[in-house]
Design a protein around this motif. Structure first.
Motif, PDB file in Angstrom:
ATOM      1  N   ILE A   1      41.330  34.493  50.952  1.00 38.38           N
ATOM      2  CA  ILE A   1      42.406  34.893  51.882  1.00 38.38           C
ATOM      3  C   ILE A   1      43.675  35.336  51.149  1.00 38.38           C
ATOM      4  O   ILE A   1      44.573  35.903  51.762  1.00 38.38           O
ATOM      5  CB  ILE A   1      42.748  33.772  52.902  1.00 38.38           C
ATOM      6  CG1 ILE A   1      43.128  32.470  52.204  1.00 38.38           C
ATOM      7  CG2 ILE A   1      41.594  33.540  53.863  1.00 38.38           C
ATOM      8  CD1 ILE A   1      43.793  31.471  53.156  1.00 38.38           C
ATOM      9  N   LYS A   2      43.732  35.108  49.831  1.00 35.98           N
ATOM     10  CA  LYS A   2      44.903  35.548  49.077  1.00 35.98           C
ATOM     11  C   LYS A   2      44.497  35.665  47.612  1.00 35.98           C
ATOM     12  O   LYS A   2      43.696  34.851  47.135  1.00 35.98           O
ATOM     13  CB  LYS A   2      46.005  34.495  49.230  1.00 35.98           C
ATOM     14  CG  LYS A   2      47.363  34.913  48.707  1.00 35.98           C
ATOM     15  CD  LYS A   2      48.396  33.835  49.056  1.00 35.98           C
ATOM     16  CE  LYS A   2      49.733  34.192  48.460  1.00 35.98           C
ATOM     17  NZ  LYS A   2      50.723  33.132  48.667  1.00 35.98           N
ATOM     18  N   ILE A   3      45.028  36.656  46.906  1.00 37.88           N
ATOM     19  CA  ILE A   3      44.699  36.780  45.477  1.00 37.88           C
ATOM     20  C   ILE A   3      45.980  36.895  44.648  1.00 37.88           C
ATOM     21  O   ILE A   3      46.992  37.433  45.117  1.00 37.88           O
ATOM     22  CB  ILE A   3      43.768  37.994  45.191  1.00 37.88           C
ATOM     23  CG1 ILE A   3      44.400  39.309  45.637  1.00 37.88           C
ATOM     24  CG2 ILE A   3      42.417  37.800  45.848  1.00 37.88           C
ATOM     25  CD1 ILE A   3      43.596  40.535  45.214  1.00 37.88           C
ATOM     26  N   GLY A   4      45.906  36.383  43.405  1.00 40.95           N
ATOM     27  CA  GLY A   4      47.031  36.497  42.473  1.00 40.95           C
ATOM     28  C   GLY A   4      47.195  37.946  42.018  1.00 40.95           C
ATOM     29  O   GLY A   4      46.249  38.743  42.121  1.00 40.95           O
ATOM     30  N   ASP A   5      48.372  38.255  41.459  1.00 39.32           N
ATOM     31  CA  ASP A   5      48.695  39.648  41.087  1.00 39.32           C
ATOM     32  C   ASP A   5      47.759  40.217  40.024  1.00 39.32           C
ATOM     33  O   ASP A   5      47.583  41.425  39.941  1.00 39.32           O
ATOM     34  CB  ASP A   5      50.143  39.727  40.561  1.00 39.32           C
ATOM     35  CG  ASP A   5      51.137  39.596  41.705  1.00 39.32           C
ATOM     36  OD1 ASP A   5      50.697  39.699  42.870  1.00 39.32           O
ATOM     37  OD2 ASP A   5      52.332  39.375  41.430  1.00 39.32           O
ATOM     38  N   GLU A   6      47.164  39.345  39.185  1.00 39.40           N
ATOM     39  CA  GLU A   6      46.318  39.858  38.096  1.00 39.40           C
ATOM     40  C   GLU A   6      44.818  39.765  38.407  1.00 39.40           C
ATOM     41  O   GLU A   6      43.984  39.959  37.529  1.00 39.40           O
ATOM     42  CB  GLU A   6      46.643  39.126  36.796  1.00 39.40           C
ATOM     43  CG  GLU A   6      48.043  39.480  36.296  1.00 39.40           C
ATOM     44  CD  GLU A   6      48.423  38.740  35.024  1.00 39.40           C
ATOM     45  OE1 GLU A   6      47.553  38.100  34.406  1.00 39.40           O
ATOM     46  OE2 GLU A   6      49.623  38.806  34.675  1.00 39.40           O
ATOM     47  N   VAL A   7      44.469  39.443  39.642  1.00 33.67           N
ATOM     48  CA  VAL A   7      43.048  39.342  40.022  1.00 33.67           C
ATOM     49  C   VAL A   7      42.483  40.744  40.240  1.00 33.67           C
ATOM     50  O   VAL A   7      43.106  41.569  40.912  1.00 33.67           O
ATOM     51  CB  VAL A   7      42.902  38.487  41.303  1.00 33.67           C
ATOM     52  CG1 VAL A   7      41.497  38.585  41.876  1.00 33.67           C
ATOM     53  CG2 VAL A   7      43.248  37.032  40.998  1.00 33.67           C
ATOM     54  N   THR A   8      41.316  41.008  39.631  1.00 31.93           N
ATOM     55  CA  THR A   8      40.741  42.359  39.734  1.00 31.93           C
ATOM     56  C   THR A   8      39.332  42.378  40.336  1.00 31.93           C
ATOM     57  O   THR A   8      38.887  43.413  40.804  1.00 31.93           O
ATOM     58  CB  THR A   8      40.646  43.014  38.333  1.00 31.93           C
ATOM     59  OG1 THR A   8      39.832  42.175  37.504  1.00 31.93           O
ATOM     60  CG2 THR A   8      42.018  43.189  37.699  1.00 31.93           C
ATOM     61  N   GLN A   9      38.619  41.246  40.283  1.00 30.86           N
ATOM     62  CA  GLN A   9      37.196  41.281  40.629  1.00 30.86           C
ATOM     63  C   GLN A   9      36.856  40.844  42.044  1.00 30.86           C
ATOM     64  O   GLN A   9      35.737  41.037  42.497  1.00 30.86           O
ATOM     65  CB  GLN A   9      36.395  40.423  39.635  1.00 30.86           C
ATOM     66  CG  GLN A   9      36.490  40.901  38.199  1.00 30.86           C
ATOM     67  CD  GLN A   9      36.064  42.353  38.053  1.00 30.86           C
ATOM     68  OE1 GLN A   9      34.974  42.730  38.484  1.00 30.86           O
ATOM     69  NE2 GLN A   9      36.931  43.181  37.471  1.00 30.86           N
ATOM     70  N   VAL A  10      37.784  40.215  42.729  1.00 32.55           N
ATOM     71  CA  VAL A  10      37.505  39.851  44.130  1.00 32.55           C
ATOM     72  C   VAL A  10      38.641  40.341  45.010  1.00 32.55           C
ATOM     73  O   VAL A  10      39.756  40.571  44.537  1.00 32.55           O
ATOM     74  CB  VAL A  10      37.348  38.314  44.323  1.00 32.55           C
ATOM     75  CG1 VAL A  10      36.128  37.794  43.629  1.00 32.55           C
ATOM     76  CG2 VAL A  10      38.583  37.570  43.887  1.00 32.55           C
ATOM     77  N   LYS A  11      38.324  40.500  46.297  1.00 29.81           N
ATOM     78  CA  LYS A  11      39.360  40.967  47.213  1.00 29.81           C
ATOM     79  C   LYS A  11      39.414  40.079  48.457  1.00 29.81           C
ATOM     80  O   LYS A  11      38.462  39.301  48.717  1.00 29.81           O
ATOM     81  CB  LYS A  11      39.122  42.432  47.578  1.00 29.81           C
ATOM     82  CG  LYS A  11      37.760  42.712  48.135  1.00 29.81           C
ATOM     83  CD  LYS A  11      37.594  44.200  48.414  1.00 29.81           C
ATOM     84  CE  LYS A  11      36.359  44.476  49.250  1.00 29.81           C
ATOM     85  NZ  LYS A  11      35.119  43.832  48.829  1.00 29.81           N
ATOM     86  N   ILE A  12      40.467  40.217  49.194  1.00 27.33           N
ATOM     87  CA  ILE A  12      40.627  39.417  50.407  1.00 27.33           C
ATOM     88  C   ILE A  12      39.460  39.730  51.346  1.00 27.33           C
ATOM     89  O   ILE A  12      39.089  40.889  51.527  1.00 27.33           O
ATOM     90  CB  ILE A  12      41.999  39.718  51.056  1.00 27.33           C
ATOM     91  CG1 ILE A  12      43.101  39.137  50.151  1.00 27.33           C
ATOM     92  CG2 ILE A  12      42.101  39.121  52.458  1.00 27.33           C
ATOM     93  CD1 ILE A  12      44.506  39.532  50.517  1.00 27.33           C
ATOM     94  N   GLY A  13      38.866  38.663  51.896  1.00 24.96           N
ATOM     95  CA  GLY A  13      37.725  38.840  52.808  1.00 24.96           C
ATOM     96  C   GLY A  13      36.387  38.571  52.143  1.00 24.96           C
ATOM     97  O   GLY A  13      35.397  38.316  52.830  1.00 24.96           O
ATOM     98  N   ASP A  14      36.321  38.609  50.804  1.00 25.71           N
ATOM     99  CA  ASP A  14      35.037  38.329  50.125  1.00 25.71           C
ATOM    100  C   ASP A  14      34.575  36.910  50.467  1.00 25.71           C
ATOM    101  O   ASP A  14      35.384  35.981  50.517  1.00 25.71           O
ATOM    102  CB  ASP A  14      35.191  38.434  48.593  1.00 25.71           C
ATOM    103  CG  ASP A  14      35.193  39.877  48.122  1.00 25.71           C
ATOM    104  OD1 ASP A  14      34.872  40.770  48.921  1.00 25.71           O
ATOM    105  OD2 ASP A  14      35.537  40.102  46.938  1.00 25.71           O
TER     106      ASP A  14
END
Ligand code: NAD
Ligand code: ZN
Length: 342
Positions: free
Chosen positions: A70-83
Motif C-alpha cells: 500500500i506504500k513504497i519508499g522513494d528508492e523502491v524499484t521492484q514492487v508497486k502499490i497494489g502488488d
C-alpha cells in the motif's frame, strides 16, 4: 493498528493496538490479508527454552503471510502499490560470504521475520523490498500464506531426484504433509508416512501417501523393509525432530540411499555413525530455510499448476483476534496448518 505482540518474558501474548510501522527508503508497507501459524510462533507463545534464549520481547510475531503493497519508499524499484506479495522470512544481508556465493539461506547476518524484525500477525507490516515475493494470481490467499513452509518441504524433498523412488516421511506436521504432496507430484513410486498422530496421518493419506504408520502401534523399520521387499527405502525425509524417528529412518534406508533432515531436535542426537551412515554409504542433507528465490519459483509452480493441492493440510481458519485458539490446536496436534485472517 491491531497486532499480536509478545510483550513479556512469560507464557502468552497480547492482542493490542500499536502504532503502524514507518517506511524507510528501500522499504514497503504491506496490508496483511492472511497469515499462518508456524511451530516457531507456538514456541514463542509458550516461552520454551528455545524462545527464552532466542527471542527479545517486545516484538510482533509471525512470519508467514500474504498481503497487498500500500506504500513504497522513494528508492523502491521492484514492487508497486497494489502488488500481492509474500516474503522470504530470512531477511538476508546481501553481502556476506554465503550471500555472495549462492547460499543466502545460510546468510551469516540474517534476521528472522517475527523474531528479529516485527512480524506478520498485524494489520500492517514493513519489509525491505529485496525479500518480497510477488504472488502468482492463480494462487488463492489461503495458499499464498503457506509458501514459506511449503518451500522448506520443496528443498527437503528435492535435495535429490525422487522419481520412481521409495520415500519414507517421518513426521506428518504441516511440512511433512506438504512434502508428501510434493513427493507424489514428482513421481515417487511409494510414499510411507510415519507419525504418532492419527489425525495427521489421515491427512497424509489425502496428500497421497500410499501407506501410513503410527510408530506407537507398528514397527517402522520392519514395515519399511516389508513394503520394499527387504531393499530398504531410497529416500528418507525427516520432519519430526525426534531422535528415535531419525534412527528409524537411518535403519530403514537402503545402503547408498539418502536422507534429508529438516526436523530440529531439542537435544543433541545420538546415531550410530559407523553402522548406519558410513558403512551404508548414505548421503545426508541438512536442510534449512529455502533457496532464495529459486525455491519460491518451484513452490509457486507446484501450487499454481495444480501439481500439489495443499488444501487438506489447511485445516483451520480464525480471525487474528482468536489466535489463541490456533495456538492451542497446534499444541494439541489436532490440526494441520492454521491460518489467521485479518
Ligand atoms: P510439527 O511439530 O508440526 O510436526 C512434527 C511432527 O512430528 C508432529 O506431527 C509429531 O507428532 C511428529 N512426531 C513426533 N515424534 C515422532 C516420531 N517418533 N515419529 C514420527 N513422527 C513424530 O512441525 P512442522 O512445522 O511440520 O516442521 C517439521 C520440523 O521441521 C520441525 O522439527 C520443525 O522444527 C522443523 N523446521 C525446520 C526448519 C529449518 O529451516 N530447518 C524450518 C521449519 C521447521
Ligand atoms: Zn548475508
Amino acid at each position: 493498528m491491531k497486532a499480536i505482540v509478545k510483550k513479556k518474558r512469560t507464557r502468552g501474548m497480547e492482542f493490542v493496538e500499536v502504532p503502524a510501522p514507518r517506511v524507510g527508503l528501500k522499504d514497503v508497507l504491506i496490508k496483511v490479508k492472511v497469515a499462518s501459524i508456524c511451530g516457531t510462533d507456538v514456541h514463542i507463545f509458550d516461552w520454551t527454552r528455545w524462545a527464552q534464549h532466542r527471542f527479545l520481547p517486545p516484538r510482533i510475531i509471525g512470519h508467514e503471510f500474504v498481503g497487498n503493497v500500500i506504500k513504497i519508499g522513494d528508492e523502491v524499484t521492484q514492487v508497486k502499490i497494489g502488488d500481492r506479495v509474500s516474503a522470504e522470512s530470512h531477511l538476508t544481508c546481501g553481502y556476506c560470504y554465503q550471500c555472495n556465493n549462492g547460499y543466502s539461506e545460510v546468510c551469516k547476518n540474517f534476521k528472522l521475520l517475527g523474531v528479529d524484525h516485527d512480524g506478520t500477525f498485524a494489520e500492517f507490516l514493513v519489509l525491505p523490498e529485496h525479500v518480497l515475493w510477488k504472488n502468482d494470481s492463480h494462487i488463492p490467499d489461503e495458499w499464498a500464506t503457506i509458501q514459506e513452509p511449503f518451500g522448506n518441504a520443496v528443498d527437503t524433498v528435492l535435495a535429490e531426484d525422487v522419481s520412481a523412488k521409495t520415500v519414507l516421511i517421518l513426521g506428518a506436521g504441516p511440512i511433512g504433509l506438504f512434502a508428501t504432496g510434493i513427493a507424489k507430484a514428482c513421481g515417487a513410486s511409494l510414499i510411507i508416512i510415519s507419525d504418532p498422530n492419527d489425525y495427521r496421518l489421515a491427512i497424509g493419506k489425502k496428500m497421497g501417501a500410499h501407506s501410513i504408520i503410527n510408530p506407537r502401534k507398528q514397527d517402522v523399520v520392519q514395515t519399511a523393509l516389508e513394503v520394499t521387499r527387504d531393499s530398504g527405502i531410497d529416500v528418507v525425509l525427516e520432519f519430526s525432530g525426534n531422535n528415535q524417528a531419525l534412527n528409524q529412518g537411518l535403519k530403514a534406508i537402503t545402503p547408498g540411499g539418502r536422507i534429508s533432515i529438516l526436523g530440529i531436535y531439542e537435544r543433541r542426537v545420538h546415531i550410530d555413525l559407523n553402522k548406519d551412515v558410513i558403512f551404508k554409504k548414505i548421503r545426508i542433507y541438512g536442510i534449512t530455510g529455502r533457496k532464495i528465490f529459486s525455491t519460491w519459483y518451484k513452490t509457486s509452480r507446484f501450487l499454481s499448476s495444480g501439481l500439489v493441492d495443499p488444501s487438506p493440510v489447511i485445516t483451520h481458519q480464525f480471525s487474528l483476534k482468536d489466535y489463541e485458539k490456533g495456538m492451542k490446536l497446534m499444541k494439541d496436534g489436532r490440526c494441520g496448518k492454521v491460518i489467521l485472517k485479518m
